[in-house]
Every structure is written in structure tokens, then in C-alpha cells.
Design a protein around this motif. Structure first.
Motif, short mmCIF file in Angstrom:
data_model
loop_
_atom_site.label_atom_id
_atom_site.label_comp_id
_atom_site.label_asym_id
_atom_site.label_seq_id
_atom_site.Cartn_x
_atom_site.Cartn_y
_atom_site.Cartn_z
N GLU A 82 -58.61 22.06 -54.36
CA GLU A 82 -59.41 22.26 -53.15
C GLU A 82 -58.57 22.75 -51.97
O GLU A 82 -58.97 23.68 -51.27
N GLN A 86 -58.49 26.86 -50.02
CA GLN A 86 -58.75 27.12 -48.61
C GLN A 86 -57.68 28.00 -47.96
O GLN A 86 -57.88 28.49 -46.85
N LYS A 91 -58.03 33.24 -50.49
CA LYS A 91 -59.29 33.88 -50.11
C LYS A 91 -59.18 35.40 -50.06
O LYS A 91 -60.14 36.11 -50.30
#
Length: 107
Positions: A82, A86, A91
């Protein structure tokens, strides 16, 4: 692409990588998980290219078969924790192809 993936690996948090080839999306992703752990992929969590929609409609092909045979446009899956998911470089890993990173599911 390879340099970006290597950068992500060097910073930690990447749990696995699978190249989606012959066995398709549904049969390749489970190979990166330890025994007893599995992924749950969210339907409609990524944009399906029109060509796949056309093939499915004209061929009257079920969703499961489309994921197994045509990968629904997904070529590689990175499995990240997780926190790692981020990070900006995770991304942005597909930015050069103008493809968004999406949350496909959970494990």
C-alpha cells in the motif's frame, strides 16, 4: 520502462511483477502470490480499449475468456504494498505511454 521498474524495485515495497502473456491476466497474476494468497481484481478498474470491446461484442465472448485470452489490454502487473503504491514513481511508471496506473484489486 525497464529503468522505471528497476527504480521502483530499488526503493522497496514491490511484492511482485508479472508479464501478462499466453496464460492471460487471470492465470498469470496468481503466480506472483505465495500459496494460500490470491488477488481480487476489480471489474472496470481500468479502461478497456475499444478494440477489445469490439472483439468481445462481435465474438460473443464472456468476460472471463477475454481476460484469459486477450488480457483486456494489460501487458504487465506490478504488485506493490500500500505505501509503495502511493509513491510518485509507481504512479508515473506508465506515464510515457499515457496509460494510467490503476488499482486493479487487492490481496
Amino acid at each position: 520502462m525497464l529503468n522505471r521498474v528497476l527504480s521502483i524495485i530499488s526503493k522497496g515495497g514491490l511484492k511482485g511483477i508479472t508479464h501478462i502473456t499466453g496464460a492471460g491476466l487471470t492465470n498469470n497474476v496468481p503466480h506472483v502470490f505465495p500459496q494460500g494468497l490470491r488477488a481480487h481484481m476489480y471489474n472496470n478498474s481500468w479502461s478497456v480499449l475499444p478494440v477489445f470491446k469490439w472483439i468481445q461484442k462481435d465474438g460473443n465472448i464472456e468476460d472471463a475468456e477475454m481476460k484469459r485470452t486477450f488480457n483486456m489490454g494489460i501487458g504487465m502487473v506490478l504488485v506493490a504494498g500500500e505505501k509503495a503504491a502511493q509513491r510518485k514513481e509507481v504512479k508515473d511508471v506508465n506515464h510515457f505511454m499515457s496509460l494510467p496506473i490503476c488499482l486493479m484489486g487487492h490481496f
